[in-house]
Design a protein around this motif. Structure first.
Motif, mmCIF file in Angstrom:
data_model
loop_
_atom_site.group_PDB
_atom_site.id
_atom_site.type_symbol
_atom_site.label_atom_id
_atom_site.label_comp_id
_atom_site.label_asym_id
_atom_site.label_seq_id
_atom_site.Cartn_x
_atom_site.Cartn_y
_atom_site.Cartn_z
ATOM 1 N N THR A 118 -10.046 5.170 -4.677
ATOM 2 C CA THR A 118 -8.713 5.593 -4.235
ATOM 3 C C THR A 118 -8.795 6.342 -2.912
ATOM 4 O OG1 THR A 118 -7.912 5.748 -6.521
ATOM 5 C CG2 THR A 118 -6.680 6.955 -4.841
ATOM 6 N N LEU A 119 -9.771 7.234 -2.785
ATOM 7 C CA LEU A 119 -9.958 7.967 -1.532
ATOM 8 C C LEU A 119 -10.233 7.011 -0.376
ATOM 9 C CD1 LEU A 119 -12.114 11.083 -2.513
ATOM 10 C CD2 LEU A 119 -9.781 11.091 -1.627
ATOM 11 N N GLU A 120 -11.084 6.024 -0.626
ATOM 12 C CA GLU A 120 -11.400 5.067 0.433
ATOM 13 C C GLU A 120 -10.162 4.285 0.848
ATOM 14 O OE1 GLU A 120 -14.064 1.077 1.219
ATOM 15 O OE2 GLU A 120 -14.600 2.380 -0.462
ATOM 16 N N ARG A 121 -9.337 3.890 -0.141
ATOM 17 C CA ARG A 121 -8.117 3.158 0.181
ATOM 18 C C ARG A 121 -7.156 4.031 1.000
ATOM 19 N NH1 ARG A 121 -6.636 2.185 -4.577
ATOM 20 N NH2 ARG A 121 -4.860 3.600 -4.800
ATOM 21 N N TRP A 122 -7.021 5.293 0.600
ATOM 22 C CA TRP A 122 -6.171 6.216 1.364
ATOM 23 C C TRP A 122 -6.699 6.372 2.788
ATOM 24 C CZ3 TRP A 122 -5.605 10.821 -2.619
ATOM 25 C CH2 TRP A 122 -4.759 10.404 -3.651
ATOM 26 N N HIS A 123 -8.003 6.436 2.930
ATOM 27 C CA HIS A 123 -8.606 6.593 4.260
ATOM 28 C C HIS A 123 -8.271 5.389 5.146
ATOM 29 C CE1 HIS A 123 -11.316 7.774 7.391
ATOM 30 N NE2 HIS A 123 -12.177 6.797 7.170
ATOM 31 N N ARG A 124 -8.337 4.199 4.582
ATOM 32 C CA ARG A 124 -8.048 2.998 5.359
ATOM 33 C C ARG A 124 -6.570 2.935 5.755
ATOM 34 N NH1 ARG A 124 -10.622 0.398 1.011
ATOM 35 N NH2 ARG A 124 -8.718 -0.811 0.629
ATOM 36 N N THR A 125 -5.680 3.201 4.808
ATOM 37 C CA THR A 125 -4.244 3.068 5.108
ATOM 38 C C THR A 125 -3.759 4.163 6.067
ATOM 39 O OG1 THR A 125 -3.706 4.285 3.073
ATOM 40 C CG2 THR A 125 -3.715 1.888 2.952
ATOM 41 N N THR A 126 -4.251 5.385 5.883
ATOM 42 C CA THR A 126 -3.847 6.450 6.806
ATOM 43 C C THR A 126 -4.409 6.210 8.198
ATOM 44 O OG1 THR A 126 -5.703 7.820 6.012
ATOM 45 C CG2 THR A 126 -3.527 8.232 5.055
ATOM 46 N N SER A 127 -5.577 5.570 8.261
ATOM 47 C CA SER A 127 -6.153 5.225 9.559
ATOM 48 C C SER A 127 -5.268 4.216 10.296
ATOM 49 C CB SER A 127 -7.559 4.659 9.378
ATOM 50 O OG SER A 127 -8.100 4.223 10.600
ATOM 51 N N LEU A 128 -4.792 3.193 9.587
ATOM 52 C CA LEU A 128 -3.903 2.204 10.201
ATOM 53 C C LEU A 128 -2.597 2.851 10.650
ATOM 54 C CD1 LEU A 128 -4.428 -0.781 7.727
ATOM 55 C CD2 LEU A 128 -5.265 -0.616 10.083
ATOM 56 N N THR A 129 -2.057 3.741 9.824
ATOM 57 C CA THR A 129 -0.820 4.434 10.202
ATOM 58 C C THR A 129 -1.032 5.306 11.423
ATOM 59 O OG1 THR A 129 -0.098 4.456 7.886
ATOM 60 C CG2 THR A 129 0.979 5.992 9.377
ATOM 61 N N THR A 130 -2.173 5.967 11.488
ATOM 62 C CA THR A 130 -2.475 6.828 12.641
ATOM 63 C C THR A 130 -2.492 6.020 13.930
ATOM 64 O OG1 THR A 130 -3.791 8.327 11.269
ATOM 65 C CG2 THR A 130 -4.166 8.405 13.642
ATOM 66 N N MET A 131 -3.139 4.852 13.905
ATOM 67 C CA MET A 131 -3.180 4.004 15.105
ATOM 68 C C MET A 131 -1.778 3.593 15.536
ATOM 69 S SD MET A 131 -6.503 1.529 14.654
ATOM 70 C CE MET A 131 -6.462 1.276 12.884
ATOM 71 N N ALA A 132 -0.927 3.235 14.571
ATOM 72 C CA ALA A 132 0.441 2.832 14.888
ATOM 73 C C ALA A 132 1.227 3.999 15.491
ATOM 74 C CB ALA A 132 1.139 2.316 13.635
ATOM 75 N N LEU A 133 1.040 5.192 14.956
ATOM 76 C CA LEU A 133 1.742 6.371 15.477
ATOM 77 C C LEU A 133 1.268 6.715 16.888
ATOM 78 C CD1 LEU A 133 1.684 8.593 12.264
ATOM 79 C CD2 LEU A 133 3.718 7.550 13.300
ATOM 80 N N MET A 134 -0.027 6.599 17.134
ATOM 81 C CA MET A 134 -0.548 6.866 18.476
ATOM 82 C C MET A 134 0.037 5.893 19.493
ATOM 83 S SD MET A 134 -4.557 7.607 17.548
ATOM 84 C CE MET A 134 -5.098 8.018 19.219
ATOM 85 N N LEU A 135 0.108 4.617 19.112
ATOM 86 C CA LEU A 135 0.672 3.613 20.006
ATOM 87 C C LEU A 135 2.158 3.874 20.244
ATOM 88 C CD1 LEU A 135 0.259 1.044 21.634
ATOM 89 C CD2 LEU A 135 0.711 -0.281 19.557
ATOM 90 N N ALA A 136 2.887 4.242 19.190
ATOM 91 C CA ALA A 136 4.316 4.547 19.336
ATOM 92 C C ALA A 136 4.522 5.757 20.253
ATOM 93 C CB ALA A 136 4.939 4.803 17.965
ATOM 94 N N HIS A 137 3.650 6.735 20.137
ATOM 95 C CA HIS A 137 3.696 7.923 21.006
ATOM 96 C C HIS A 137 3.578 7.522 22.478
ATOM 97 C CE1 HIS A 137 2.739 11.810 22.717
ATOM 98 N NE2 HIS A 137 1.470 11.464 22.955
ATOM 99 N N ALA A 138 2.603 6.671 22.776
ATOM 100 C CA ALA A 138 2.395 6.221 24.154
ATOM 101 C C ALA A 138 3.542 5.341 24.632
ATOM 102 C CB ALA A 138 1.071 5.467 24.256
ATOM 103 N N LEU A 139 4.050 4.457 23.768
ATOM 104 C CA LEU A 139 5.132 3.550 24.165
ATOM 105 C C LEU A 139 6.423 4.311 24.450
ATOM 106 C CD1 LEU A 139 4.554 0.558 21.719
ATOM 107 C CD2 LEU A 139 4.245 0.557 24.203
#
Length: 325
Positions: A118-139
């Motif tokens: 479960t921890l590993e799954r949370w790590h993967r999904t939060t990582s994907l969300t973080t990348m999307a938020l960083m890109l949205a910040h720059a855009l």
């Protein structure tokens, strides 16, 4: 893979609980589906932060306006506020995914009643969300620049905004000359380092593990970018204090991860031969450095000497980012 793990995977696939896996391997498409609830929560947090920043700007208490008085109009600069909101959400999610990742890769505390899977799954999904938020910040930052460069034609406006936002060294105004390239470096490292997980079977698990360790560099760059360019944490007030305090558990978990790694091969022990002495020395030095950082963060938080400046009595005489010609 052990027989117990294989059996668990078969059970999860049969019950539909492990839809991110294909043939026993985690896939990007599956994790994108799993990340939808996490991303929805991130959008909600971003909206709340945006409202908070908007209200503060409208009420005249915004630190952004104290730094840049010309922005005293949230209806005009709403895209800049939205960029800030995405930036804060990205930093919060980056903090979360780093914390989870350290729990996954280190010795898990007994009090934590969450399975490693479960921890590993949370790590993967939060990582994907973080990348999307960083890109949205720059855009959104780029979108604000497109609006600002109104005297240029559309092609020139788009190019100027793209270059200022995404080309390292192009932005040439004030603190942004340093802070924006740091943020760009964080974004350009986060995406490949995050996505390499899904091709680790091609590059090799060992290579992936070595590269994945640089994720902590992405996080450090993100915090540095925020401290330099986040107008809401320029002054020595509670937002800056909270930002510093949040780094203490990261440093403590990282130190715990280094001192008590889950993999036996990463434990310090004693150098078995002179040939392995350089690697042993490097690992030992890493532990000492991280311990020093943890102590320094604690001193900064307790002393209040966190680099924040006093809010000026009179607004500074500043002007917007110079128009491109």
């Amino acid at each position: 893979m052990s027989p117990e793990t294989a059996s668990q995977d078969e059970t999860e696939r049969g019950s539909g609980k492990n839809r991110s896996r294909v043939g026993g391997r985690v896939t990007l498409r599956g994790d994108l589906r799993l990340a939808v609830p996490d991303a929805a929560a991130a959008v909600g947090v971003t909206a709340a932060v945006f409202v908070f920043l908007y209200v503060r700007m409208e009420s005249g208490t915004s630190a952004t306006v104290a730094v840049m008085p010309f922005m005293d109009d949230p209806r005009t600069y709403w895209m800049y506020l939205l960029s800030q909101a995405f930036g804060w959400s990205a930093l919060l999610w980056a903090w979360g995914t780093v914390m989870i990742g350290l729990l996954v890769s280190g010795t898990r505390p007994e009090a934590l009643r969450v399975s490693p899977q479960t921890l590993e799954r949370w790590h993967r999904t939060t990582s994907l969300t973080t990348m999307a938020l960083m890109l949205a910040h720059a855009l959104m930052f780029a979108a604000e620049l497109v609006r600002y460069e109104a005297q240029l034609g559309w092609a020139e406006r788009l190019w100027a905004a793209f270059a200022d936002s995404f080309v390292p060294g192009w932005y040439d105004s004030g603190t942004g000359q340093i802070a924006i390239p740091i943020g760009q470096a964080a974004l350009y490292l986060a995406v490949p380092l995050g996505l390499l997980f899904y091709v680790r079977h091609r590059i090799g698990a060992r290579t992936w593990r070595v590269l994945h360790r640089f994720v902590i560099v992405v996080y450090v760059l993100s915090v540095w970018h925020t401290l330099l360019y986040g107008t809401n944490v320029w002054y020595g007030e509670w937002p800056r204090t909270v930002l510093w305090l949040l780094q203490i558990p990261v440093a403590v978990l990282l130190l715990a991860r280094l001192v008590g790694p889950a993999r036996r091969s990463e434990r310090l022990g004693k150098p078995e031969s002179a040939r392995r002495l350089p690697g042993w020395t490097l690992r030992a030095a890493g532990r000492v450095v991280v311990a020093g950082v943890a102590v320094a963060l604690l001193v900064v938080a307790l002393s209040g000497r966190d680099g924040g400046r006093e809010r000026p009595v009179e607004p500074p005489s500043t002007s917007p980012h110079p128009h491109h010609s």
